[in-house]
Design an enzyme around this catalytic site. Sequence first.
Site, PDB file in Angstrom:
ATOM      1  CE  LYS B 192      83.565 112.695  44.575  1.00  0.00           C
ATOM      2  NZ  LYS B 192      84.475 111.530  44.488  1.00  0.00           N
ATOM      3  N   GLY B 245      86.666 115.820  35.026  1.00  0.00           N
ATOM      4  CA  GLY B 245      86.287 114.476  35.016  1.00  0.00           C
ATOM      5  C   GLY B 245      85.709 114.227  33.639  1.00  0.00           C
ATOM      6  CB  SER B 246      83.311 111.679  32.133  1.00  0.00           C
ATOM      7  OG  SER B 246      82.195 111.657  33.304  1.00  0.00           O
ATOM      8  CB  THR B 247      81.945 115.070  28.733  1.00  0.00           C
ATOM      9  OG1 THR B 247      83.087 115.568  28.208  1.00  0.00           O
ATOM     10  CG2 THR B 247      80.724 115.884  27.904  1.00  0.00           C
ATOM     11  CB  VAL B 249      80.708 113.227  36.021  1.00  0.00           C
ATOM     12  CG1 VAL B 249      80.559 113.690  37.255  1.00  0.00           C
ATOM     13  CG2 VAL B 249      80.637 111.836  35.937  1.00  0.00           C
ATOM     14  N   GLY B 250      80.220 116.013  34.177  1.00  0.00           N
ATOM     15  CA  GLY B 250      80.304 117.518  34.188  1.00  0.00           C
ATOM     16  C   GLY B 250      79.053 117.937  33.964  1.00  0.00           C
ATOM     17  CD  GLU B 268      90.715 119.104  31.899  1.00  0.00           C
ATOM     18  OE1 GLU B 268      90.200 118.354  31.145  1.00  0.00           O
ATOM     19  OE2 GLU B 268      91.702 118.671  32.771  1.00  0.00           O
ATOM     20  CB  CYS B 302      91.512 114.858  29.692  1.00  0.00           C
ATOM     21  SG  CYS B 302      92.373 115.989  30.634  1.00  0.00           S
ATOM     22  CD  GLU B 399      87.899 111.376  27.432  1.00  0.00           C
ATOM     23  OE1 GLU B 399      86.916 111.681  27.964  1.00  0.00           O
ATOM     24  OE2 GLU B 399      88.793 112.010  27.385  1.00  0.00           O
TER      25      GLU B 399
END
Lengths: 524, 501
Positions: B192, B245-247, B249-250, B268, B302, B399
């Site tokens: 995706k 992606g972002s923390t 969403v992770g 990551e 990142c 971030e």
Amino acid sequence: MSDHRARILHADGTRGLLPGVLQRFTTAAAAEEPISPPVQVNYTKLLINGNFVDSASGKSFPTLDPRTGEVIAHVAEGDAEDINRAVAAARKAFDVGPWPKMTAYERSRILLRFADLIEKHNDELAALETWDNGKPYEQAAHIEVPMVARLMRYYAGWADKIHGLIVPADGPHHVQVLHEPIGVAGQIIPWNFPLLMYAWKVGPALACGNTVVLKTAEQTPLSALYVTKLLHEAGLPEGVVNVVSGFGPTAGAALASHMDVDKIAFTGSTDTGKIVLELAARSNLKPVTLELGGKSPFVIMDDADVDQAVELAHFALFFNQGQCCCAGSRTFVHERIYDEFVEKAKARALKRVVGDPFRKGVEQGPQIDDEQFNKILRYIRSGVDSGATLVTGGDRLGEKGFYIQPTIFSDVQDGMKIAQEEIFGPVQSILKFKDLNEVIERANASQYGLAAGVFTKSLDTANTLTRALKVGTVWVNCFDVFDAAIPFGGYKQSGIGREKGIDSLKNYLQVKAVVTPLKNAAWL
Amino acid sequence: MAAANGSGKGFEVPKVEVKFTKLFINGNFVDAVSGKTFGTRDPRTGDVIANIAEGDKADIDLAVKAAREAFDNGPWPRMTGYERGRILHKFADLIDQHIEELAILDTVDAGKLFAIGKARDIPGAAHLLRYYAGAADKIHGETLKMAQRMHGYTLKEPVGVVGLIVPWNYPTTMFFFKVGPALAAGCAVVVKPAEQTPLSALFYAHLAKEAGVPDGVLNVVPGLGPTAGAAVASHMDVDKLSFTGSTEVGRLVMKAAAESNLKPVSLELGGKSPIVVFDDADLDMAVNLVNFATYTNKGEICVAGTRIYVQEGIYDAFVKKAAELAKKSVVGDPFNPRVTQGPQVDKDQYEKVLKYIDIGMREGATLVTGGKACGDKGYYIEPTIFTDVKDDMSIAQDEIFGPVMALMKFKTVEEVIQKANNTRYGLAAGIVTKNIDIANTVSRSIRAGAIWINCYFAFDPDAPFGGYKMSGFGKDMGMDGLEKYLQTKTVVTPLYNTPWL
């Protein structure tokens, strides 16, 4: 005997029963003119520092067509002076660069392009190999040359994955291990698989960033010159691979004893291997890799499918005219299936298609040269003299060239010369055994330890034999399965070191430990 | 500074042609089951470039089904590693043949510099693929030293169907960080891509097919995170998930994996990476390095070096030079070869970055340069520097993902180690010093997955990359990058009559 057909029939004692075989032998080996090879010989000089040059002495030697014994081409004959020049070129290419100073990715791209060029010139390379060596063209074109490309791609993939370790020392130290290219590698290759042996040696040496002086066998100098030309076309800098055609006692010895060669790798006979090791020891103590002779056992247990075992044992011995260091040349068959096996092995040998290796469907071409040819015939006589039963074959085939009948001895005893020494020809020795422990002991009673075949359905028997046989490769229910990734090499007098696989990289790398104190380390 | 924006003067904007806008499932480009599409926008203008089929759960189901079939019954995991490697080499060669076209797609879709795309991102993707093509036949299990009369060995098997969720900041690089090793390992994948940047991913799907990747092995489903992304993460038939992606969403991805089939996850995520510049550094070199570390890809990276710790002896001189250098940046149309910084990827990011700049000022940091948007359209922001930043300020903790540098002063090695580690992130760090002992001490002390000494962004296919702490877990790249797409199976059988153990 004037008629070779009579000799064949005399040898296997089946006069009149095998007209098809008779005819095949007749037409292929003798009655017809040799097929004209579909390739030209374009490169006959030494390849030093990126250029084709004459030898310093101006001398040349003929390379012969084993189908006829006639001259294919005259090839520049390198000796000590040419080796000096080649080593100087390799030295400069290593010390000044750019080869070892390129990124591994750049080196790998050159090897990948080389593989593509090999593929593009597959048929010419295969034809050259068959012409010079006598091996079946189909074998060269469909197995060996593609495998050369496969090997180059394999090593290209290693070039950027050569890892040293970071080592946990017992103290406040940061310890790194660097794997550096060793420098100028001398490589001496044999005549039985000229291109494959080239790839086994040159591939890892280049992937690791070394430069190379390669001496080809005097019987088969042609394909290495051609392929190295392609390697330069792929972008190899000059001086990185130098090819010197010539003889062992002159060119080979000069390379092995050269003070400016950092490493020597040799594939060939055990006797010559000893000389190479000695020359290395006497000169600059260069590390040596040796891949030498063999007398590999092929053990067939009584639970085996006899037909399959016969076919595999046949292949294990007769492949490449029996000119394989790892040939399964001691066929140990369990007593319960021994007689059936011998009968079927004979039938299979009689069906073997021997003839002009350029002809489609031919399984066996001529032996490499008259020296090998005569040596094999001497061993066959020795087998007969020592009381082994000649089941089939036993003589030359045709009147010119170096063709030998597929030959089988049964009732071979361990002490016989044909069970002890490497014949390097199409001579199968079938021995009988009773039980597992006995066959382990007998299989290991050899100065060699290159390979072994094991044929059984029993997992436990396979595991026992696998661990008990003192050899570098065990093929279980298969034989001669080679791949770039599978390490290959011998125990005992079959050699030192391993080629192919990740193990082969070690031959061409120096290990450097780098140690520095750590102040206030957060962890150790 | 930064005379912004793409006036088009003095350079040519290449013709943008979007060939692929549908979902790529089982070897075919298809519409979304729902028939829906979404607009992907050009961050130079905010205008729609193309309407892309919008995948959601129904499409993910189809893609997973295709991948499942390709893995369970197809040729891909049953080929030799060499054969897979040959196809990946072909794929890499095809990328090399389309560098310009692919770089154009990433530039219009993500606002990335066209020249860098052509020189680095796209050739780098081919390089990465070749690395893993060469790794495909080097996946080794081990024979074991058992403490019993047993023969034991390990098999490294492909893990199966893998879900790969890729971010928008490096649409090409991130795609191959994941697709390269997964395919080399013999897995089938459902990718995706980010909704901001679906274009190049679809082009890669097309090239993969041309290279000979069998149908169903590589599926690409553009869509939104909460629909398509969530469907991948919670799918019962996906064996492994890799997300960049972002923390925030992770965390959702990991929760979805936990609540569905416990699929292993590698993440990551974000970073707030420190760069520590010591007094003994060459000042100009350090200033250049830090500028590069902060502003590369408009700060949308990142591993951006966003907390710059400068030792007190050179701090003032550093600040002055850093500001001078930042002012030399040329912000504008990323197709312009003179431009060094393009627009932020979209309106959301653009507004977020400006919000953080505002917060920085309100929290009491000193704005040395930049701080504003530029141009009259698109999402351009000036390279920005704050000094007098305190460790607990939002701009030192969060971030920002934009061209914003936070400069801080320090005195001692011990102090800066403590400060550098005072973050929830642990992705990367830079060290600038000539002193071997300082370099070694700081390298081992900073809790981060990559340490760059006197360099930055030293990515390499052979160098594993991934974070500590809330920057994630699992490595991309290197031979470590293969591991997460492999399962280890131990095989044991008794030995009878063995001459050694």
